[in-house]
Design a protein around this motif. Structure first.
Motif, PDB file in Angstrom:
ATOM      1  N   THR A 285      11.149  24.345  18.131  1.00 28.43           N
ATOM      2  CA  THR A 285      10.623  24.496  18.930  1.00 28.43           C
ATOM      3  C   THR A 285      10.687  25.520  19.653  1.00 28.43           C
ATOM      4  OG1 THR A 285      11.234  22.227  20.459  1.00 28.43           O
ATOM      5  CG2 THR A 285      10.528  24.316  21.901  1.00 28.43           C
ATOM      6  N   ASP A 286      12.142  26.126  19.453  1.00 32.35           N
ATOM      7  CA  ASP A 286      12.195  27.905  19.702  1.00 32.35           C
ATOM      8  C   ASP A 286      11.438  28.446  18.117  1.00 32.35           C
ATOM      9  OD1 ASP A 286      13.328  30.739  19.290  1.00 32.35           O
ATOM     10  OD2 ASP A 286      14.826  30.065  17.812  1.00 32.35           O
TER      11      ASP A 286
ATOM     12  N   ALA B   3       2.070  25.727  26.973  1.00 29.78           N
ATOM     13  CA  ALA B   3       1.507  25.654  25.667  1.00 29.78           C
ATOM     14  C   ALA B   3       1.968  26.407  24.997  1.00 29.78           C
ATOM     15  CB  ALA B   3       0.033  25.329  25.932  1.00 29.78           C
ATOM     16  N   LEU B   4       1.946  28.042  25.813  1.00 26.20           N
ATOM     17  CA  LEU B   4       2.662  28.794  24.766  1.00 26.20           C
ATOM     18  C   LEU B   4       3.943  28.579  24.442  1.00 26.20           C
ATOM     19  CD1 LEU B   4       0.642  32.021  25.544  1.00 26.20           C
ATOM     20  CD2 LEU B   4       0.809  30.895  23.247  1.00 26.20           C
TER      21      LEU B   4
ATOM     22  N   ARG C 191       8.060  31.254  19.092  1.00 26.30           N
ATOM     23  CA  ARG C 191       7.971  32.210  18.378  1.00 26.30           C
ATOM     24  C   ARG C 191       6.577  33.232  17.400  1.00 26.30           C
ATOM     25  NH1 ARG C 191      11.284  32.211  14.903  1.00 26.30           N
ATOM     26  NH2 ARG C 191      12.710  30.434  14.887  1.00 26.30           N
ATOM     27  N   LYS C 192       6.453  31.827  17.379  1.00 25.25           N
ATOM     28  CA  LYS C 192       5.239  31.621  16.415  1.00 25.25           C
ATOM     29  C   LYS C 192       3.385  31.660  17.812  1.00 25.25           C
ATOM     30  CE  LYS C 192       1.800  28.832  13.653  1.00 25.25           C
ATOM     31  NZ  LYS C 192       1.392  27.459  12.783  1.00 25.25           N
ATOM     32  N   ALA C 193       3.281  30.982  18.805  1.00 24.61           N
ATOM     33  CA  ALA C 193       2.655  30.949  19.218  1.00 24.61           C
ATOM     34  C   ALA C 193       2.946  32.756  20.188  1.00 24.61           C
ATOM     35  CB  ALA C 193       2.944  30.462  20.599  1.00 24.61           C
TER      36      ALA C 193
ATOM     37  N   GLN D 136      15.151  36.804  12.153  1.00 25.30           N
ATOM     38  CA  GLN D 136      14.770  37.146  11.206  1.00 25.30           C
ATOM     39  C   GLN D 136      12.928  37.368  11.104  1.00 25.30           C
ATOM     40  OE1 GLN D 136      16.713  33.765   8.757  1.00 25.30           O
ATOM     41  NE2 GLN D 136      14.594  33.176   8.302  1.00 25.30           N
ATOM     42  N   ASP D 137      12.295  36.664  11.644  1.00 23.85           N
ATOM     43  CA  ASP D 137      10.934  37.052  11.840  1.00 23.85           C
ATOM     44  C   ASP D 137      10.817  37.577  12.220  1.00 23.85           C
ATOM     45  OD1 ASP D 137      10.776  35.222   9.211  1.00 23.85           O
ATOM     46  OD2 ASP D 137      10.418  33.559  10.986  1.00 23.85           O
ATOM     47  N   CYS D 138      11.363  39.075  13.102  1.00 25.20           N
ATOM     48  CA  CYS D 138      10.330  39.649  14.156  1.00 25.20           C
ATOM     49  C   CYS D 138      10.246  41.066  12.941  1.00 25.20           C
ATOM     50  CB  CYS D 138      11.878  40.380  14.903  1.00 25.20           C
ATOM     51  SG  CYS D 138      12.559  39.277  15.986  1.00 25.20           S
ATOM     52  N   ASP D 139       9.581  41.879  14.202  1.00 25.23           N
ATOM     53  CA  ASP D 139       9.149  42.947  13.042  1.00 25.23           C
ATOM     54  C   ASP D 139      10.646  43.772  12.419  1.00 25.23           C
ATOM     55  OD1 ASP D 139       6.354  42.165  12.971  1.00 25.23           O
ATOM     56  OD2 ASP D 139       6.539  43.516  15.724  1.00 25.23           O
TER      57      ASP D 139
END
Length: 584
Positions: free
Chosen positions: A505-506, A445-446, A510-512, A533-536
């Motif tokens: 899906t990507d 699921a993740l 990343r959200k999971a 781009q949403d990485c720390d």
């Protein structure tokens, strides 16, 4: 080298001892029969003694049966010993290969290792069988036959002795010429296996580009090289046959002519003459066997050397004497790291890398092809060792950890996603063999793999073909991500592992990750800036160096490469590849 090979006999030492003993027993029985035949002729037939003929005939039958049983015993024990040695050699090699680092595997090549595990071991198996049986039988038969010949008639036996010396010298000459060809032919086998392996693994690409004719030509060339090398060797070796045959007939003619004169002058009996002719064939057939042994030993000596190289090879990466058995957290530090795949390279692949990553951070890694992104992350799980500096995980140099402990806490999803033949459940439990069905489904699921698995007729019991050929590239990637998650690692590395999935899906994956495994350090290598781009923070790699390290906003403001690529991808609706960016 011989000691190294024979050291793998282990439980097959007894059959190795019994085989030559059985062969010697068979030879003794064979050598007795000509003597009994001579007595039947001289004492039974010439003396018209039927009872004597029957008694000696029965003795011959008993001796023949004993010889047959000894021969059967030699074949049985010889087969057991040779196949057992082959099994142990393969196991020893395979066990050692499992300890190899990537650098060790690069040294031999996968096709070369396949050749050593198959063709080379088969050569050793055949040679060992021949040595146990023929190498004991032939010399024993020849020596006993010569001794018996000298006992019967020393003058005629000298003919055999001269023939043996001349043929022995000729065999040595032939083998010295053939040896160099047999040593070269196994390198050709490596290239042939490499051609087959490459073609089969990339068969879809071959067909897509209609390159069957080219691949056929390449395989034909590799096969032709082996053929030509064997022909050269066989041209030399086949000289042995006619020379051996000519010698046999010359000996028979000479002994018949000399023996006839001796029979006429009552210096030799007819039965003794028959025995001598039988011994003549035994002696010369023994020489023929010895020549075959020399051919096989010559071939197998090259194979033995190649096998010993794999057995003796020590992994370039090994556990320390007192390894650390616990990874504290997922923090990562690169301290002035230099790395090269080949220690003799003029330029390192990674140059003076300095990075500090906190536990639980999500780090994006981006850069053009050849910028050493994969090389960077391979050092974290110690797939390779650094040349200079150090890589630390959980505040401890990775070289101080037990490798199994370290790699269990660092899950890597490589660029080449590999699935093995078996069900989806079986493949996913490579991550954790004790994982429950619920844990497997949670990991799927993740990784957003559950949505396509549940649509399959057999669900999680669906059989995956070797290499995962019956699922798409994106499905294969998501299954590999789920497998990595089942390890519950402190560090998760995704090496361009979502390149085959769609952007939506990507984003779900990343959200999971962000919501479900916040304490796991995540390193995401990607070509699309939208994936990182949403990485720390984001690492920008260029030519083996860190060109920039910061948040998306910081890099847009301060890093030329990142800004140019971002603008080019946004201008192409976000779908452009990193390598399409500016000059980097």
């Amino acid at each position: 080298m011989v000691k190294k090979i024979l050291g793998e006999l282990h439980e097959f030492k007894l059959p190795s001892i019994l085989t030559p003993l059985c062969m010697i027993g068979e030879v003794i029985c064979e050598m007795i029969i000509p003597v009994l035949m001579g007595r039947i002729v001289d004492l039974g037939i010439n003396g018209a003694d039927m009872n004597y003929i029957i008694r000696v005939g029965l003795m011959m039958i008993v001796v023949a049966i004993l010889g047959l049983l000894a021969g059967i015993g030699g074949a049985f024990y010889g087969s057991r010993a040779s196949t057992g040695l082959a099994r142990n050699l393969r196991k020893r090699m395979f066990d050692n290969i499992q300890t190899f680092s990537f650098a060790n595997i690069d040294k031999f090549s996968s096709s070369g290792l396949v050749t050593r595990l198959t063709t080379d071991v088969t050569n050793i198996q055949n040679a060992y069988m021949m040595i146990l049986r023929m190498a004991m039988r032939a010399p024993a038969s020849m020596i006993i036959a010569l001794v018996m010949s000298f006992i019967i008639c020393p003058r005629l036996a000298l003919v055999y002795l001269v023939a043996v010396i001349c043929l022995g010298a000729f065999i040595i000459f032939i083998m010295s010429k053939a040896t160099k060809y047999f040593r070269e032919v196994f390198e050709k086998y490596d290239r042939l296996n490499e051609s087959v392996q490459e073609n089969v693994s990339a068969i879809r690409v071959v067909k897509a580009y209609v390159r069957e004719e080219y691949e056929n030509s390449k395989f034909k060339t590799a096969a032709l090289n082996i053929y030509e090398m064997f022909v050269r060797a066989e041209k030399v070796v086949t000289l042995n046959g006619p020379v051996m045959t000519a010698t046999v007939y010359a000996c028979i003619l000479l002994i018949s002519w000399m023996g006839a004169h001796m029979i006429v002058s009552n210096e030799l009996t007819t039965g003794a003459m028959m025995s001598l002719l039988t011994y003549c064939m035994n002696i010369l057939m023994s020489l023929m066997m010895l020549s075959m042994i020399f051919v096989m030993v010559t071939m197998s000596s090259a194979s033995a050397k190649r096998i010993a190289e794999v057995i003796d090879e020590e992994t370039s990466i090994s556990n320390p004497d007192q390894p650390v058995m616990e990874v504290k957290d997922g923090s990562i530090r690169f301290d002035h790291v230099d790395f090269a795949y080949n220690t003799e390279s003029e330029e390192p692949v990674l140059k003076d890398i300095n990075l500090e990553i906190k536990s639980g951070e999500t780090i994006g890694i981006i850069g053009g092809t050849g910028s050493a992104k994969s090389s960077l992350v391979n050092l974290i799980s110690r797939l390779y060792d650094v040349e200079k500096g150090s890589v630390s995980v959980g505040g401890i140099d990775v070289r101080k950890y037990d490798m199994e402990v370290l790699r269990n806490q660092v899950s890597v999803v490589l660029q080449k996603n590999v699935l093995f033949s078996g069900t989806i459940y079986e493949n996913l439990r490579w991550g954790d063999k004790e994982a429950t069905d619920e844990e497997v489904r949670r990991a799927c699921a993740l990784a957003c793999a559950d949505e396509f698995i549940e649509k399959m007729p057999e669900g999680y019991d669906t059989f995956i073909e070797q290499g995962g050929t019956n699922v798409s590239g994106g499905q294969r990637q998501r299954l590999c991500i789920a497998r990595a998650l089942l390890k519950k690692p402190k560090i998760l590395i995704l090496d361009d592992s979502t390149s085959a999935v769609d952007t939506a899906t990507d984003a779900k994956i990343r959200k999971a990750f962000a919501e479900e495994i916040p304490n796991t350090t995540k390193l995401i290598i990607a070509q699309r800036i939208s994936s990182v781009q949403d990485c720390d923070r984001i690492i920008v790699m260029d030519d083996g160096k860190v060109d920039g390290f910061g948040t998306h906003e910081e890099l847009l403001a301060n890093n030329t490469i990142y800004r140019e690529v971002y603008e080019s991808q946004v201008g192409s609706s976000g779908d452009a590849d990193f390598d399409e960016g500016g000059d980097n």
